[in-house]
Motif scaffolding. Structure first.
Motif, PDB file in Angstrom:
ATOM      1  N   MET A  54       0.797  -1.163   0.008  1.00  0.00           N
ATOM      2  CA  MET A  54       0.093  -0.001   0.031  1.00  0.00           C
ATOM      3  C   MET A  54       0.939   1.283  -0.010  1.00  0.00           C
ATOM      4  O   MET A  54       0.587   2.134  -0.826  1.00  0.00           O
ATOM      5  N   GLN A  55       1.832   1.318   0.696  1.00  0.00           N
ATOM      6  CA  GLN A  55       2.613   2.297   0.795  1.00  0.00           C
ATOM      7  C   GLN A  55       3.442   2.747  -0.737  1.00  0.00           C
ATOM      8  O   GLN A  55       3.566   3.661  -1.022  1.00  0.00           O
ATOM      9  N   PHE A  56       3.795   1.566  -1.030  1.00  0.00           N
ATOM     10  CA  PHE A  56       4.628   1.749  -2.332  1.00  0.00           C
ATOM     11  C   PHE A  56       3.682   2.111  -3.418  1.00  0.00           C
ATOM     12  O   PHE A  56       4.144   2.956  -4.474  1.00  0.00           O
ATOM     13  N   LEU A  57       2.456   1.577  -3.449  1.00  0.00           N
ATOM     14  CA  LEU A  57       1.485   1.835  -4.404  1.00  0.00           C
ATOM     15  C   LEU A  57       1.264   3.466  -4.377  1.00  0.00           C
ATOM     16  O   LEU A  57       1.142   4.246  -5.372  1.00  0.00           O
ATOM     17  N   LEU A  58       0.991   4.057  -3.159  1.00  0.00           N
ATOM     18  CA  LEU A  58       0.624   5.533  -3.069  1.00  0.00           C
ATOM     19  C   LEU A  58       1.870   6.357  -3.688  1.00  0.00           C
ATOM     20  O   LEU A  58       1.913   7.214  -4.138  1.00  0.00           O
ATOM     21  N   ALA A  59       3.136   5.706  -3.130  1.00  0.00           N
ATOM     22  CA  ALA A  59       4.332   6.579  -3.661  1.00  0.00           C
ATOM     23  C   ALA A  59       4.401   6.343  -5.314  1.00  0.00           C
ATOM     24  O   ALA A  59       4.674   7.263  -5.842  1.00  0.00           O
ATOM     25  N   PHE A  60       4.001   5.342  -5.648  1.00  0.00           N
ATOM     26  CA  PHE A  60       4.019   5.128  -7.062  1.00  0.00           C
ATOM     27  C   PHE A  60       3.295   5.770  -7.819  1.00  0.00           C
ATOM     28  O   PHE A  60       3.628   6.460  -9.109  1.00  0.00           O
ATOM     29  N   LEU A  61       1.900   6.241  -7.413  1.00  0.00           N
ATOM     30  CA  LEU A  61       1.064   7.073  -7.714  1.00  0.00           C
ATOM     31  C   LEU A  61       1.507   8.420  -7.972  1.00  0.00           C
ATOM     32  O   LEU A  61       1.262   9.208  -9.157  1.00  0.00           O
ATOM     33  N   VAL A  62       2.340   8.928  -7.196  1.00  0.00           N
ATOM     34  CA  VAL A  62       2.871  10.253  -6.956  1.00  0.00           C
ATOM     35  C   VAL A  62       3.974  10.573  -7.899  1.00  0.00           C
ATOM     36  O   VAL A  62       3.950  11.384  -8.537  1.00  0.00           O
ATOM     37  N   VAL A  63       4.993   9.527  -8.029  1.00  0.00           N
ATOM     38  CA  VAL A  63       6.212   9.676  -8.595  1.00  0.00           C
ATOM     39  C   VAL A  63       6.345   8.945  -9.995  1.00  0.00           C
ATOM     40  O   VAL A  63       6.754   9.438 -10.749  1.00  0.00           O
ATOM     41  N   GLY A  64       5.412   7.928 -10.240  1.00  0.00           N
ATOM     42  CA  GLY A  64       5.355   7.301 -11.545  1.00  0.00           C
ATOM     43  C   GLY A  64       4.793   7.966 -12.778  1.00  0.00           C
ATOM     44  O   GLY A  64       5.779   8.053 -13.697  1.00  0.00           O
ATOM     45  N   PRO A  65       4.076   9.146 -12.712  1.00  0.00           N
ATOM     46  CA  PRO A  65       3.789   9.862 -13.800  1.00  0.00           C
ATOM     47  C   PRO A  65       4.878  10.941 -14.140  1.00  0.00           C
ATOM     48  O   PRO A  65       5.353  10.931 -15.189  1.00  0.00           O
ATOM     49  N   LEU A  66       5.733  11.152 -12.883  1.00  0.00           N
ATOM     50  CA  LEU A  66       6.947  11.992 -13.469  1.00  0.00           C
ATOM     51  C   LEU A  66       7.876  11.200 -14.070  1.00  0.00           C
ATOM     52  O   LEU A  66       8.645  11.634 -15.081  1.00  0.00           O
ATOM     53  N   LEU A  67       8.197  10.071 -13.538  1.00  0.00           N
ATOM     54  CA  LEU A  67       9.188   9.288 -14.424  1.00  0.00           C
ATOM     55  C   LEU A  67       8.643   8.836 -15.822  1.00  0.00           C
ATOM     56  O   LEU A  67       9.430   8.971 -16.661  1.00  0.00           O
ATOM     57  N   GLY A  68       7.363   8.641 -15.978  1.00  0.00           N
ATOM     58  CA  GLY A  68       6.817   8.748 -17.465  1.00  0.00           C
ATOM     59  C   GLY A  68       6.897   9.754 -18.029  1.00  0.00           C
ATOM     60  O   GLY A  68       7.206   9.616 -19.418  1.00  0.00           O
ATOM     61  N   ALA A  69       6.867  11.209 -17.537  1.00  0.00           N
ATOM     62  CA  ALA A  69       6.975  12.485 -18.209  1.00  0.00           C
ATOM     63  C   ALA A  69       8.306  12.203 -18.749  1.00  0.00           C
ATOM     64  O   ALA A  69       8.787  12.669 -20.044  1.00  0.00           O
TER      65      ALA A  69
END
Length: 518
Positions: free
Chosen positions: A1-16
């Motif tokens: 759950m912690q990883f998923l929430l962090a991924f939600l915030v950071v993932g789009p930046l990495l994708g950008a």
């Protein structure tokens, strides 16, 4: 759950960042442009999947408890921490943001707006998603401010580079209004941090304003409220919104109405209500007065635009309707009651679903006609969509009646609960004043029904006595079905089963208003 929430915030930046890099040879497809648009769909789809998994793993028995929390020291000198977490208030907004961004990326894959390189478009879309998700996930006041500001630059460029007529002026107006409001808001946030010794939103909500005098709370609420009111937008600080919506590309309008406006009202609920309750109590009647003024003003503006001969733009009309709908959200918040705040949160989600769908539909109309001018759409060579593109006409009628608050659809519950909250406001607030506000808001619902039914009659039926001279239009396409169907389904689901949302928000709202006590 912690990883998923962090991924939600950071993932789009990495994708950008990845969107700006050359595509690997095996993923280029027919062209580099197609490859980067496919990348946008993939990244936003992964974020949506993570949000759904996070929602499925959320403990619904304890929705008032912060879950999936991360708490790391970041700037020890200022006592600023990277603190993330979700509860029943923020989870629906996270899922809504992930859903709308994915649908926008999917729609753009098939209907890319005219403008510069798709690389920049996809990168900006992902940065915008990251900032919006972070706003709903962070639990530190300074991080909230950074996330709140992070969305301004990508939205500015989406309007200025991929928008329509008058896009430069609209983009400048958008960013100047929101930046000026944010500067004032930052002063209020710093005042709270300096007076209490912490920027942690959970600790401040538990303290419930006990570490601040009433005068400090009043100043803080005034400063923070101005910044949040601009983003909401509250009348009379709304004038940037119609220009921004009219000039923005379709997906820009969907995200602006669907999620960016929610950042302002979320700030009122997450920050102002629990952290400075005495200050909010002082300003609640004024907030309610501005809210109902916005409801009436937005409805009258829409009626004027819908009138034959006024050359009203349909996108501009829907933008003004958002001023009225967000007025109901602010009225619920101003009541400072669990019923009203729950109604405000429900109306937030309903507005995101319904207005997002409306902007998709108007974008499709504009693509087919080259204009969103109501007089053109309803003239002799205009829409008359029931006969020319029946499925598109039916969807516009559905979205309109959902927006006017038809019982059984999502728009009904939020407005009703907000007015119920005003019917019996929190202790210490003037009940006669709030009964007056509720009555004015009720008149606003009638005006809302009036202008939306006029729009449906003119666009879907055409002008009486005229026959469309052009052949049938292309009806709803496959990619449009894929992009719009989730919004239609969720609008019906939330209308028929409101407990899906209220079961999450109600315990969290009670805890928030009780000063952190369940």
């Amino acid at each position: 759950m912690q990883f998923l929430l962090a991924f939600l915030v950071v993932g789009p930046l990495l994708g950008a960042v990845a969107a700006l890099l050359p595509a690997p040879p095996g993923l280029k497809g027919k062209s580099p442009d197609q490859a980067v648009l496919r990348h946008g769909v993939t990244v936003t789809g992964a974020i949506l999947l993570a949000a759904i998994v996070l929602a499925l793993g959320f403990d619904r028995d304890h929705p008032s408890t912060m879950q999936a929390t991360t708490d790391i020291k970041w700037i020890p000198t200022l006592n600023v921490r990277i603190h993330l977490g979700i509860d029943g208030i923020s989870l629906p907004l996270l899922v809504l943001t992930a859903l709308l961004t994915f649908l926008c990326a999917l729609y753009s894959y098939f209907k890319m707006p005219a403008g510069p390189s798709p690389k920049a478009f996809v990168a900006l879309l992902l940065v915008l998603e990251s900032g919006t998700l972070a706003t709903f996930a962070v639990l530190d006041l300074l991080l909230f401010f950074l996330a709140f500001e992070m969305v301004l630059i990508p939205m500015y460029f989406l309007i200025a580079r991929w928008g329509g007529e008058q896009r430069q002026a609209a983009a400048w107006k958008f960013i100047l209004y929101t930046l000026l409001g944010s500067v004032v808001m930052l002063l209020g946030l710093l005042l709270i941090g300096l007076k209490t010794g912490t920027f942690d939103m959970v600790a401040l909500a538990t303290d419930n304003g006990r570490s601040m005098t009433t005068s400090v709370q009043v100043i803080a609420v005034l400063a923070i409220g101005i910044g949040l009111a601009v983003k909401t937008p509250m009348w009379p600080l709304h004038s940037w919104l119609p220009d921004a919506h009219t000039a923005a590309p379709t997906v820009g309008s969907v995200l602006l109405a669907g999620v960016l406006l929610k950042m302002g009202t979320y700030g009122f609920v997450r920050i102002v209500l629990p952290i400075a309750p005495d200050g909010m109590h002082r300003f609640a009647p004024y907030l309610a007065a501005f809210a109902v003024a916005g409801i009436i003003y937005g409805s009258l503006a829409c009626l004027a635009l819908a009138k034959r001969g006024n050359k009203g733009d349909l996108k501009r009309l829907i933008a003004y309707s958002s001023v009225g709908h967000m007025g109901f959200v602010l009225l619920g918040i101003a009541s400072m009651t669990p019923t009203g705040v729950n109604g405000a949160l429900f109306a937030n989600i309903a507005h995101g679903l319904i207005t997002g769908l409306l902007f998709f539909l108007v974008g499709a109309l504009k693509d087919r006609y080259g204009t969103a001018d109501l007089d053109t759409l309803s003239g002799a060579t205009g829409a008359a969509l029931y006969g020319r593109a029946p499925r598109l006409g039916g969807l516009i009628a559905f979205a309109a009646v959902a927006s006017l608050g038809l019982p059984g659809l999502a728009g009904f519950w939020g407005e009703m609960l907000s007015m119920f909250g005003a019917f019996k406001p929190a202790d210490g607030l003037s009940r006669p004043a709030f009964l007056t506000f509720m009555s004015i808001a009720a008149v606003g619902t009638l005006l809302t029904a009036a202008y939306l039914l006029v729009v449906v009659r003119r666009v879907c039926m055409g002008t009486p006595g005229t026959q469309p001279q052009e052949p049938r239009l292309a009806d709803v396409q496959g990619y449009e079905v894929a992009s719009w169907s989730p919004l239609v389904a969720l609008t019906v689901l939330a209308g028929l089963w409101p407990a899906v949302l209220l079961g999450l928000t109600d315990p969290a709202v009670h805890k928030l208003l009780a000063g952190g006590k369940s």
